[in-house]
Design a protein around this motif. Structure first.
Motif, PDB file in Angstrom:
ATOM      1  N   MET A 205       0.844  -1.169   0.000  1.00 58.11           N
ATOM      2  CA  MET A 205       0.000   0.000   0.000  1.00 58.11           C
ATOM      3  C   MET A 205       0.897   1.243   0.000  1.00 58.11           C
ATOM      4  SD  MET A 205      -2.957   1.247   2.641  1.00 58.11           S
ATOM      5  CE  MET A 205      -2.152   0.836   4.138  1.00 58.11           C
ATOM      6  N   LEU A 206       0.640   2.147  -0.918  1.00 58.60           N
ATOM      7  CA  LEU A 206       1.369   3.400  -0.997  1.00 58.60           C
ATOM      8  C   LEU A 206       0.753   4.415  -0.053  1.00 58.60           C
ATOM      9  CD1 LEU A 206       1.876   3.828  -4.820  1.00 58.60           C
ATOM     10  CD2 LEU A 206       3.596   3.250  -3.125  1.00 58.60           C
ATOM     11  N   MET A 207       1.625   5.121   0.641  1.00 53.45           N
ATOM     12  CA  MET A 207       1.147   6.171   1.541  1.00 53.45           C
ATOM     13  C   MET A 207       1.909   7.448   1.238  1.00 53.45           C
ATOM     14  SD  MET A 207       0.504   4.233   5.122  1.00 53.45           S
ATOM     15  CE  MET A 207      -0.231   5.684   5.789  1.00 53.45           C
ATOM     16  N   TYR A 208       1.193   8.534   1.203  1.00 48.15           N
ATOM     17  CA  TYR A 208       1.803   9.841   0.961  1.00 48.15           C
ATOM     18  C   TYR A 208       1.926  10.584   2.275  1.00 48.15           C
ATOM     19  CZ  TYR A 208       2.287  14.721  -0.239  1.00 48.15           C
ATOM     20  OH  TYR A 208       2.730  16.017  -0.304  1.00 48.15           O
ATOM     21  N   HIS A 209       3.067  11.222   2.450  1.00 49.47           N
ATOM     22  CA  HIS A 209       3.232  12.146   3.569  1.00 49.47           C
ATOM     23  C   HIS A 209       4.056  13.330   3.062  1.00 49.47           C
ATOM     24  CE1 HIS A 209       4.111  13.945   7.414  1.00 49.47           C
ATOM     25  NE2 HIS A 209       3.182  13.173   7.929  1.00 49.47           N
ATOM     26  N   PRO A 210       3.643  14.557   3.378  1.00 55.17           N
ATOM     27  CA  PRO A 210       4.368  15.730   2.883  1.00 55.17           C
ATOM     28  C   PRO A 210       5.832  15.780   3.339  1.00 55.17           C
ATOM     29  CG  PRO A 210       2.503  16.373   4.275  1.00 55.17           C
ATOM     30  CD  PRO A 210       2.449  14.896   4.132  1.00 55.17           C
ATOM     31  N   ALA A 211       6.191  15.056   4.372  1.00 57.58           N
ATOM     32  CA  ALA A 211       7.577  15.040   4.834  1.00 57.58           C
ATOM     33  C   ALA A 211       8.503  14.396   3.809  1.00 57.58           C
ATOM     34  CB  ALA A 211       7.688  14.297   6.166  1.00 57.58           C
ATOM     35  N   GLN A 212       7.940  13.686   2.852  1.00 62.70           N
ATOM     36  CA  GLN A 212       8.750  13.006   1.841  1.00 62.70           C
ATOM     37  C   GLN A 212       8.548  13.602   0.452  1.00 62.70           C
ATOM     38  OE1 GLN A 212       7.046   9.216   2.724  1.00 62.70           O
ATOM     39  NE2 GLN A 212       8.646   8.717   4.196  1.00 62.70           N
ATOM     40  N   ASP A 213       7.992  14.784   0.385  1.00 61.20           N
ATOM     41  CA  ASP A 213       7.670  15.436  -0.882  1.00 61.20           C
ATOM     42  C   ASP A 213       8.514  16.704  -1.030  1.00 61.20           C
ATOM     43  OD1 ASP A 213       6.535  16.845  -3.003  1.00 61.20           O
ATOM     44  OD2 ASP A 213       4.476  16.421  -2.408  1.00 61.20           O
ATOM     45  N   ILE A 214       9.418  16.708  -1.993  1.00 62.27           N
ATOM     46  CA  ILE A 214      10.310  17.857  -2.183  1.00 62.27           C
ATOM     47  C   ILE A 214       9.532  19.120  -2.549  1.00 62.27           C
ATOM     48  CG2 ILE A 214      10.835  17.275  -4.589  1.00 62.27           C
ATOM     49  CD1 ILE A 214      13.201  18.951  -2.060  1.00 62.27           C
TER      50      ILE A 214
END
Length: 171
Positions: free
Chosen positions: A1-10
């Motif tokens: 399952m893919l999870m997005y978190h802004p801490a990993q978004d340049i």
């Protein structure tokens, strides 16, 4: 399952950096203070865990009490801060390349905006940001830079996120 978190978004990191600099009452922010401000922008509920709060921030302690706890739990906040530093450095380099940050300030250990204006559409997007209405965010960007950073009573020690034992100022 893919999870997005802004801490990993340049791109989100670039956005946060510009938002922090544009919304702060300070023309420049120390690089290390910025790293903490950015971390707490991502994880504001952790502000409640800073014990004791530094003097300029302590009078605003009530503004942190209403921050909702997230569903996820962080096990190693020091590691997350360390991993976030890579993205923050890339974001800083990107903004330097676009001439949106002041290079001379950065060479002195500070982050500050250059004279180059931001695109109007980006400014409009920033002005409608939900964070601008959050009292805890205003305290974070305006009061954290005023607090003592190093030593036993500094932000590094009080947050428990950075090593402080070897600081020159240990008072």
């Amino acid at each position: 399952m893919l999870m997005y978190h802004p801490a990993q978004d340049i791109n989100h990191c670039v956005y946060r950096l510009l938002l922090i600099l544009e919304c702060s009452e300070h023309k420049q922010i120390k690089l290390d203070i910025y790293r903490l401000v950015d971390f707490y922008t991502l994880f504001p509920y952790l502000l409640k865990l800073i014990k004791p709060l530094p003097v300029p921030v302590n009078k605003h302690r009530s503004k942190f009490s209403n921050i909702a706890e997230p569903f996820e739990s962080l096990r190693n906040t020091k590691r997350i801060l360390h991993e976030l530093e890579t993205l923050q450095s890339i974001a800083i380099q990107n903004l330097l390349a676009k001439k949106l940050l002041n290079k001379v300030s950065l060479e002195k250990g500070f982050l500050g905006r250059s004279e180059k204006p931001l695109p109007e559409s980006f400014l409009q997007e920033m002005q409608s940001a939900r964070l601008l209405n959050e009292d805890w965010f205003k305290v974070l960007v305006n009061e954290f830079p005023k607090a003592k950073f190093s030593g036993n009573n500094g932000l590094k020690a009080r947050t428990g996120l950075m090593e402080y034992r070897y600081d020159m100022d240990r008072t």
